[in-house]
Design a protein around this motif. Structure first.
Motif, PDB file in Angstrom:
ATOM      1  N   GLY A  77       0.797  -1.213   0.000  1.00 59.91           N
ATOM      2  CA  GLY A  77       0.000   0.000   0.000  1.00 59.91           C
ATOM      3  C   GLY A  77       0.833   1.268   0.000  1.00 59.91           C
ATOM      4  O   GLY A  77       0.338   2.338  -0.369  1.00 59.91           O
ATOM      5  N   GLU A  92      -8.326 -10.114   6.910  1.00 58.50           N
ATOM      6  CA  GLU A  92      -8.165  -8.800   7.521  1.00 58.50           C
ATOM      7  C   GLU A  92      -6.723  -8.579   7.975  1.00 58.50           C
ATOM      8  O   GLU A  92      -6.122  -7.528   7.724  1.00 58.50           O
ATOM      9  CB  GLU A  92      -9.120  -8.644   8.715  1.00 58.50           C
ATOM     10  CG  GLU A  92     -10.584  -8.538   8.335  1.00 58.50           C
ATOM     11  CD  GLU A  92     -11.212  -9.891   8.072  1.00 58.50           C
ATOM     12  OE1 GLU A  92     -10.501 -10.902   8.224  1.00 58.50           O
ATOM     13  OE2 GLU A  92     -12.403  -9.941   7.706  1.00 58.50           O
ATOM     14  N   ALA A 103      -4.461  -8.278   4.881  1.00 58.59           N
ATOM     15  CA  ALA A 103      -4.624  -6.968   4.249  1.00 58.59           C
ATOM     16  C   ALA A 103      -3.928  -5.889   5.055  1.00 58.59           C
ATOM     17  O   ALA A 103      -3.305  -4.973   4.497  1.00 58.59           O
ATOM     18  CB  ALA A 103      -6.113  -6.648   4.097  1.00 58.59           C
ATOM     19  N   ASN A 104      -3.998  -5.984   6.388  1.00 55.19           N
ATOM     20  CA  ASN A 104      -3.302  -5.018   7.239  1.00 55.19           C
ATOM     21  C   ASN A 104      -1.801  -5.099   7.036  1.00 55.19           C
ATOM     22  O   ASN A 104      -1.112  -4.074   6.977  1.00 55.19           O
ATOM     23  CB  ASN A 104      -3.671  -5.278   8.706  1.00 55.19           C
ATOM     24  CG  ASN A 104      -2.940  -4.354   9.659  1.00 55.19           C
ATOM     25  OD1 ASN A 104      -1.787  -4.593  10.018  1.00 55.19           O
ATOM     26  ND2 ASN A 104      -3.615  -3.303  10.080  1.00 55.19           N
ATOM     27  N   VAL A 134      -3.239  -2.690   2.535  1.00 56.88           N
ATOM     28  CA  VAL A 134      -4.259  -2.503   1.498  1.00 56.88           C
ATOM     29  C   VAL A 134      -5.625  -2.805   2.089  1.00 56.88           C
ATOM     30  O   VAL A 134      -5.747  -3.225   3.242  1.00 56.88           O
ATOM     31  CB  VAL A 134      -3.993  -3.420   0.279  1.00 56.88           C
ATOM     32  CG1 VAL A 134      -2.660  -3.083  -0.368  1.00 56.88           C
ATOM     33  CG2 VAL A 134      -4.010  -4.900   0.701  1.00 56.88           C
ATOM     34  N   SER A 135      -6.666  -2.580   1.291  1.00 54.62           N
ATOM     35  CA  SER A 135      -8.024  -2.917   1.703  1.00 54.62           C
ATOM     36  C   SER A 135      -8.229  -4.426   1.614  1.00 54.62           C
ATOM     37  O   SER A 135      -7.536  -5.123   0.860  1.00 54.62           O
ATOM     38  CB  SER A 135      -9.037  -2.188   0.811  1.00 54.62           C
ATOM     39  OG  SER A 135     -10.333  -2.730   0.974  1.00 54.62           O
ATOM     40  N   GLN A 155     -10.597  -5.815   0.209  1.00 53.86           N
ATOM     41  CA  GLN A 155     -11.036  -6.120  -1.139  1.00 53.86           C
ATOM     42  C   GLN A 155      -9.869  -6.376  -2.093  1.00 53.86           C
ATOM     43  O   GLN A 155     -10.047  -7.002  -3.136  1.00 53.86           O
ATOM     44  CB  GLN A 155     -11.870  -4.965  -1.686  1.00 53.86           C
ATOM     45  CG  GLN A 155     -13.142  -4.697  -0.902  1.00 53.86           C
ATOM     46  CD  GLN A 155     -14.111  -5.847  -0.978  1.00 53.86           C
ATOM     47  OE1 GLN A 155     -14.287  -6.439  -2.021  1.00 53.86           O
ATOM     48  NE2 GLN A 155     -14.727  -6.183   0.136  1.00 53.86           N
ATOM     49  N   GLN A 156      -8.683  -5.884  -1.749  1.00 51.07           N
ATOM     50  CA  GLN A 156      -7.541  -6.022  -2.655  1.00 51.07           C
ATOM     51  C   GLN A 156      -6.809  -7.345  -2.477  1.00 51.07           C
ATOM     52  O   GLN A 156      -5.927  -7.674  -3.266  1.00 51.07           O
ATOM     53  CB  GLN A 156      -6.577  -4.852  -2.452  1.00 51.07           C
ATOM     54  CG  GLN A 156      -7.172  -3.512  -2.830  1.00 51.07           C
ATOM     55  CD  GLN A 156      -6.269  -2.356  -2.470  1.00 51.07           C
ATOM     56  OE1 GLN A 156      -6.600  -1.527  -1.638  1.00 51.07           O
ATOM     57  NE2 GLN A 156      -5.111  -2.275  -3.105  1.00 51.07           N
ATOM     58  N   LEU A 162      -8.121  -0.504  -5.354  1.00 52.28           N
ATOM     59  CA  LEU A 162      -9.392  -1.130  -5.031  1.00 52.28           C
ATOM     60  C   LEU A 162     -10.047  -1.657  -6.299  1.00 52.28           C
ATOM     61  O   LEU A 162     -10.239  -0.911  -7.265  1.00 52.28           O
ATOM     62  CB  LEU A 162     -10.315  -0.119  -4.356  1.00 52.28           C
ATOM     63  CG  LEU A 162     -11.571  -0.686  -3.692  1.00 52.28           C
ATOM     64  CD1 LEU A 162     -11.183  -1.544  -2.502  1.00 52.28           C
ATOM     65  CD2 LEU A 162     -12.486   0.436  -3.255  1.00 52.28           C
ATOM     66  N   SER A 207     -13.393  -0.256  -8.969  1.00 55.45           N
ATOM     67  CA  SER A 207     -13.659   1.133  -8.606  1.00 55.45           C
ATOM     68  C   SER A 207     -13.877   2.004  -9.844  1.00 55.45           C
ATOM     69  O   SER A 207     -14.325   3.142  -9.723  1.00 55.45           O
ATOM     70  CB  SER A 207     -12.495   1.695  -7.779  1.00 55.45           C
ATOM     71  OG  SER A 207     -11.268   1.563  -8.485  1.00 55.45           O
ATOM     72  N   ASP A 231     -18.011  -7.893   3.273  1.00 63.33           N
ATOM     73  CA  ASP A 231     -16.825  -7.078   3.019  1.00 63.33           C
ATOM     74  C   ASP A 231     -16.956  -6.220   1.764  1.00 63.33           C
ATOM     75  O   ASP A 231     -16.140  -5.320   1.547  1.00 63.33           O
ATOM     76  CB  ASP A 231     -15.588  -7.982   2.881  1.00 63.33           C
ATOM     77  CG  ASP A 231     -15.282  -8.727   4.175  1.00 63.33           C
ATOM     78  OD1 ASP A 231     -15.674  -8.220   5.243  1.00 63.33           O
ATOM     79  OD2 ASP A 231     -14.673  -9.808   4.110  1.00 63.33           O
ATOM     80  N   LEU A 250     -17.913  -3.310  -0.544  1.00 59.44           N
ATOM     81  CA  LEU A 250     -18.195  -1.918  -0.225  1.00 59.44           C
ATOM     82  C   LEU A 250     -19.455  -1.435  -0.934  1.00 59.44           C
ATOM     83  O   LEU A 250     -19.855  -1.969  -1.975  1.00 59.44           O
ATOM     84  CB  LEU A 250     -17.010  -1.048  -0.628  1.00 59.44           C
ATOM     85  CG  LEU A 250     -15.649  -1.448  -0.035  1.00 59.44           C
ATOM     86  CD1 LEU A 250     -14.573  -0.515  -0.553  1.00 59.44           C
ATOM     87  CD2 LEU A 250     -15.691  -1.435   1.482  1.00 59.44           C
TER      88      LEU A 250
END
Length: 703
Positions: free
Chosen positions: A230, A291, A294-295, A299-300, A302-303, A323, A326, A557, A559
């Motif tokens: 990210g 989760e 991603a952390n 990144v999100s 979703q990625q 993302l 998008s 999850d 969005l």
């Protein structure tokens, strides 16, 4: 020790194989077996496929350029921090200077301070001695003190000079030691290569200073152990292992076995890698830690996209750089399609990789669901619009929420219900079971098969597909009595089970996924699942199946900005993936349906079902459904009736009271003529007030 030898008279098999061709057929050259590049033994499983093609090398060159740009940008970001090369070089220069200066400076300062103190003492003693009105003995005493102070001042001056000489000597030695390599490198570079050599030597000197100053004043070193995708960093083996350790997928003392290198996709939109988990760690644990992963990558959720490999210990990881979904959806392919053959796979959308997702609906059935506004209706339209463009497909449509989603399909539908009427749905299901299933079973028997196929349709125009859509089953169930509900459920289960082999595609949809959205016995036999955004993991599992949310496939999850995106599962046992359905606005749907109508008109397949007689109660139900509040006021009802019957139109000379009285009498007479008994009650108006009107549930109960 003995060495075994072969007698000279013994034949040599290897030599015989080499010269055998020459001896058997003189003059003919030995035939070489054609070589093959196929790795039959799997000796090079890690050799990327792109290394074997020219386009692959070209793609990797593009990826290399992208990596170079990203690396340069990361280097630029680093220059503004205390880990920048300029800051490192300055720290190195300062540290060299401090080393050359050494600790002698403190000794010189101490000697100077002592000298200054003794000089002040001497001045004070001399001032006291020079006073005139002092007795002789006192003057002698002060003379002795002045002389002692002078002696100490002279000694301090000598010590100060000695400290200065020692400091200059030692600093000169250290300075020469520090500058000798620089001068030597510069001189050698200038002597051997001239100006370019001098520049190279200067660069080497600056690099050496940066190396000396690489550690900050706080003692920190620049490292990428906390690098994140990210932040623009590239994926590395160490990063992947660190992320999965921090996410508690693997122990701190264990590592992943990378089966492929960490590479950027050819389009430069994502990093991907394939790896094996350590022994004893199931893939489910990694899939459920999205989760934390991603952390770690910055990144999100979703990625991050993980899928199982062919083995339980293998994970395919893909991390998108931005993302997904998008951007604005591309133009739907059905806008340019003249005609569709529903026997063939149809496009349902695009996945994370930008690949088209095609699904064959023959002998299949599906369940779509998601909260209101998630794009469920648009996703169902991908199938319905494709079916509309196949003029041979019969369509049976029912909308339990009494919306307008299936209104454009009414002109071509064999049977439909847009009022959420359970009796009408029961009529549709009964017709399909008594007529459609019976005719199709007879056709299959006539062709000597247990199911209808595309090959039969090619030679027999009577063989065709049919689509059954039941939207919001729970609404039908809530509006029906116990007997009607049980009969609807029985018929729907039979149609889904037996109609699948007879060319009937069943599709259920719901915007409130729960245990009542679709009966469990029917939901389990709907093979294709598409879960749009859901409010809870339990709602996601209602659509996809129990346990999918905890395994990393949680539609919660998704969005709100990702409308039309859902977790798509093409059949039981298939790996779910994130897919965005093709979107068609109202104007595009109208254009497609106009073309579908003309196709069916030319083919002679427009429905010939007689329109049922519309009663006054039907008009009341439609008026109450159109308000969206579940009620209709008398004023709203009269305005609706004025659009369908001229008797309800207000004349120019009528007052409000006269109009309401006249139309009220007409309505009461029409209801009495049909034997309908429903009394008006106080209902909420659109502006928050209350007025006389009718409730939708009362109108349904009066039927």
């Amino acid at each position: 020790m003995s060495i075994e030898t072969t007698p000279s008279s013994s034949p040599d098999p290897e030599w015989e194989r080499i010269v055998g061709g020459f001896m058997n057929s003189p003059g003919a050259a030995p035939v070489e077996k054609p070589s093959t590049s196929v790795d039959l033994m799997g000796d090079t499983p890690l050799t990327p496929a792109w290394t074997k093609t020219r386009s692959g090398w070209k793609g990797r060159a593009d990826v290399g350029r992208a990596n170079t740009v990203r690396g340069f940008r990361k280097w630029l970001r680093r220059q503004g921090s205390e880990h920048g090369h300029a800051a490192q070089t300055w720290r190195g220069l300062v540290r060299i200077t401090l080393w050359v200066q050494g600790t002698e400076g403190a000794q010189v300062i101490a000697a100077r301070h002592e000298l200054q103190q003794t000089q002040q003492d001497y001045k004070a003693a001399k001032w006291a001695h020079d006073r005139r009105l002092i007795p002789g003995k006192e003057r002698d005493k002060r003379r002795r003190e002045m002389e002692a102070a002078f002696s100490e001042s002279a000694s301090a001056m000598k010590d100060y000079k000695a400290a200065q000489r020692e400091a200059r000597t030692r600093r000169a030695v250290r300075g020469a030691f520090a500058l000798a390599p620089i001068a030597g490198v510069e001189g050698a570079g200038l002597h051997l290569l001239g100006a370019p050599g001098g520049l190279a030597a200067t660069a080497a000197t600056l690099a050496a200073l940066a190396l000396i100053g690489r550690r900050t004043t706080a003692g920190e070193l620049y490292t990428d152990r906390d690098a994140k995708i990210g932040d623009g960093d590239r994926m590395t083996d160490d990063m992947v292992n660190r992320v999965y350790r921090d996410a508690r997928v693997i122990p701190a003392d264990d590592t992943l076995r990378l089966l492929t290198p960490c590479t950027l996709t050819a389009d430069g939109k994502a990093w991907q890698v394939v790896f094996q988990l350590p022994s004893g760690i199931p893939a489910k644990k990694a899939l459920g830690a999205r989760e934390g992963i991603a952390n770690g990558f910055g990144v999100s959720v979703q990625q991050v996209h993980q899928t199982r490999g062919n083995r339980e210990d293998t994970i395919h990881l893909r991390v998108s750089l931005k993302l997904p979904f998008s951007s604005k959806p591309t133009r739907g392919p059905l806008l340019d399609a003249e005609k569709v053959n529903l026997w063939k796979p149809i496009r349902m959308g695009v996945n994370l990789r930008g690949e088209e997702v095609f699904t064959s609906w023959v002998e299949r059935s599906g369940l779509f669901g998601g909260e209101p506004g998630s794009g469920k209706s648009a996703a169902a339209n991908d199938l319905l619009l494709a079916a509309a463009l196949d003029p041979t497909v019969r369509m049976y449509l029912a909308d339990g929420k009494a919306g307008a989603d299936i209104t454009p399909f009414e002109p071509i539908a064999t049977m439909y219900d847009t009022d959420g009427d359970p009796d009408r749905l029961l009529e549709i299901l009964q017709y399909m079971w008594d007529v459609e299933i019976k005719e199709r079973r007879a056709l299959a028997k006539e062709h000597g098969s247990r199911k209808l196929t595309e090959a039969m349709a090619a030679v027999d125009p009577r063989v065709c597909l049919a689509v059954l859509l039941v939207d919001e089953w729970s609404s039908y169930g809530a509006a029906a009595d116990q007997k009607t509900r049980q009969e609807m459920e029985r018929l729907l289960r039979l149609i889904v089970q037996q109609g699948r082999a007879l060319g009937i595609i069943s599709l259920a949809a719901t915007q409130k996924p729960d245990s009542d959205s679709v009966p469990t016995g029917i939901r389990d036999i709907l093979s294709i699942r598409w879960a749009m955004r859901c409010l809870t993991p339990q709602a996601s599992d209602t659509i996809l199946g129990q346990g999918y949310a905890s395994a990393g496939h949680n539609a919660q999850d998704i969005l709100k900005s990702q409308r039309g995106v859902g977790i798509y599962m093409d059949g039981e046992g298939a790996e779910p993936e994130l897919v965005r359905g093709d979107y068609y606005d109202d104007g595009e749907v109208a254009a497609i349906m106009g073309r579908a109508y003309e196709l069916r008109k030319a083919a002679g397949t427009l429905p010939a079902v007689a329109e049922p007689e519309v009663t006054i109660l039907d008009h009341l139900v439609k008026a109450a459904s159109s308000t969206g509040r579940g009620v209709v006021t008398r004023a709203e009802l009269f305005a609706h009736l004025a659009t369908v019957d001229a008797e309800y139109v207000r004349t120019a000379e009528e007052s409000d009271a006269a109009y309401n009285a006249r139309v009220g009498r007409l309505l009461a007479a029409a209801l009495d003529a049909e034997g309908v008994s429903v009394e008006p009650v106080k209902v909420p108006t659109a502006d928050g007030g209350r007025s006389m009107g009718y409730r939708l549930e009362d109108l349904h109960a009066a039927r």
